[in-house]
Design an enzyme around this catalytic site. Structure first.
Site, PDB file in Angstrom:
ATOM      1  N   CYS A  30       1.134  -1.395   0.380  1.00  0.00           N
ATOM      2  CA  CYS A  30       0.080   0.592   0.288  1.00  0.00           C
ATOM      3  C   CYS A  30       0.551   1.324   0.067  1.00  0.00           C
ATOM      4  O   CYS A  30       1.435   1.867   0.518  1.00  0.00           O
ATOM      5  CB  CYS A  30      -1.011   0.033   1.025  1.00  0.00           C
ATOM      6  SG  CYS A  30      -2.410   1.239   1.630  1.00  0.00           S
ATOM      7  N   CYS A  78      -0.483   4.241   2.135  1.00  0.00           N
ATOM      8  CA  CYS A  78      -0.282   3.933   3.631  1.00  0.00           C
ATOM      9  C   CYS A  78       1.158   3.913   4.241  1.00  0.00           C
ATOM     10  O   CYS A  78       1.181   4.905   5.094  1.00  0.00           O
ATOM     11  CB  CYS A  78      -0.944   2.465   4.106  1.00  0.00           C
ATOM     12  SG  CYS A  78      -2.433   1.844   3.210  1.00  0.00           S
ATOM     13  N   ASP A  79       2.420   3.321   2.904  1.00  0.00           N
ATOM     14  CA  ASP A  79       3.656   3.577   3.306  1.00  0.00           C
ATOM     15  C   ASP A  79       4.370   4.732   2.341  1.00  0.00           C
ATOM     16  O   ASP A  79       5.580   4.351   3.592  1.00  0.00           O
ATOM     17  CB  ASP A  79       4.834   2.173   3.964  1.00  0.00           C
ATOM     18  CG  ASP A  79       3.152   0.950   4.122  1.00  0.00           C
ATOM     19  OD1 ASP A  79       2.478   1.253   5.932  1.00  0.00           O
ATOM     20  OD2 ASP A  79       2.595  -0.141   3.836  1.00  0.00           O
TER      21      ASP A  79
END
Length: 310
Positions: free
Chosen positions: A134, A137-138
């Site tokens: 992701c 997300c990261d």
């Protein structure tokens, strides 16, 4: 046969939020956590884009907090999985892995979707230490660093474009001699200065002492001109798709070609009255914890309204 007013299947942000709302509405929700308590979010480390935590929060801690909140408001949280589901008539008949029979007036499906991986042992070795599925997300953790994205479809191009705004350089590792993405996405990544596309290339391994430091690659695998080489990277992002965890409901609920549950517009309601779907199991587009939590709240509110009309 245990009688349950609201059965929630799954324990990620969608499932736990549904349990919080259902508990507060006195729906006596029973939640089965499934094979991955906390859901896919627990495969990452620090979550910085969930509202309310200005310094970020550990993913497992966030899920623990949600779980405890659901318990405070009366949810019955259980380990284990639902392995059989007959949704042909209400009340619905389900069975858990221990053989316990459940009769549920309503069901909220929050079983999520699992990211597809290449199947390399190094992916598991470096999970949370440079391997991610992701970018949204990261990606923040790789500002001004070098990353690689695996895949050649629309998702891979979108992830690469997102990362290109953060990272110093982005490699796209594409096993085919072309990108499968739509023309507009192909144009964007090919014209981006800090994206380099490695066509006809497969990843065979990762390396690094305290996290990912590089990838072992092979170009023209199995051909006469096969070439093995390494690239130095700090992050390795998988963008080869997600598999919704919907096998249990196939043939009963309407799904798209990829197996994601289809819900009614602006609703979590499925084609079966009394059955609702929340989170990534019905979301092939966003796949974010905060979005999943929102749909979990929607599902519980819709369940409450549905039951009040009965």
């Amino acid at each position: 046969m245990e009688k349950v007013k609201t059965l929630i299947i799954g324990s990620g942000p969608a499932g736990y939020t549904a349990a919080i709302y259902a508990g507060r509405a006195n729906l006596q929700p029973v939640l089965y956590s499934g094979l991955q308590p906390g859901g896919q979010l627990t495969t990452t480390t620090i979550v910085e884009n969930f509202p309310g935590f200005h310094e970020g929060i550990d993913a497992n801690q966030l899920m623990t907090e949600m779980r405890q909140q659901a318990e405070v408001y009366g949810a019955d949280l259980r380990d284990g999985s639902i392995v059989k589901a007959d949704l042909s008539s209400r009340p619905f008949h389900l069975e858990d892995e221990r053989g316990n029979q459940i009769e549920a007036e309503t069901v909220i499906i929050a079983t999520g979707a699992s990211a597809k991986y290449l199947g390399l042992p190094d992916e598991e070795k470096y999970r949370g230490q440079g391997v991610s599925a992701c970018a949204t997300c990261d990606g923040f953790f790789y500002r001004k660093r070098v990353v690689a994205v695996v895949g050649g479809g629309d998702t891979a191009c979108e992830e690469a474009m997102y990362l290109s705004g953060l990272a110093k350089k982005v490699y796209m590792i594409v096993r085919k001699p072309y990108l499968r993405a739509a023309e507009i996405m192909r144009k964007r990544v090919t014209e981006k200065d800090n994206i380099e596309i490695l066509y006809n290339t497969n990843t065979v391994g990762l390396f690094g002492e305290n996290g990912v430091e590089g990838a072992h690659l092979v170009r023209f695998k199995g051909e006469e001109n096969e070439e093995n080489f390494d690239v130095a990277i700090d992050g390795f992002f998988l963008a080869i798709g997600h598999t919704p965890n919907t096998d249990l409901f196939k043939g009963q609920l309407d799904m798209d070609d990829h197996g994601f549950i289809i819900t009614k517009p602006k609703s979590t309601a499925t084609n079966i009255e009394g059955v609702y779907a929340a989170g990534d199991v019905a979301d092939p587009t966003y796949r974010q914890g905060v979005v999943a939590a929102g749909t979990g709240a929607m599902a519980a509110i819709e369940v409450d309204r549905f039951l009040q009309k009965q």
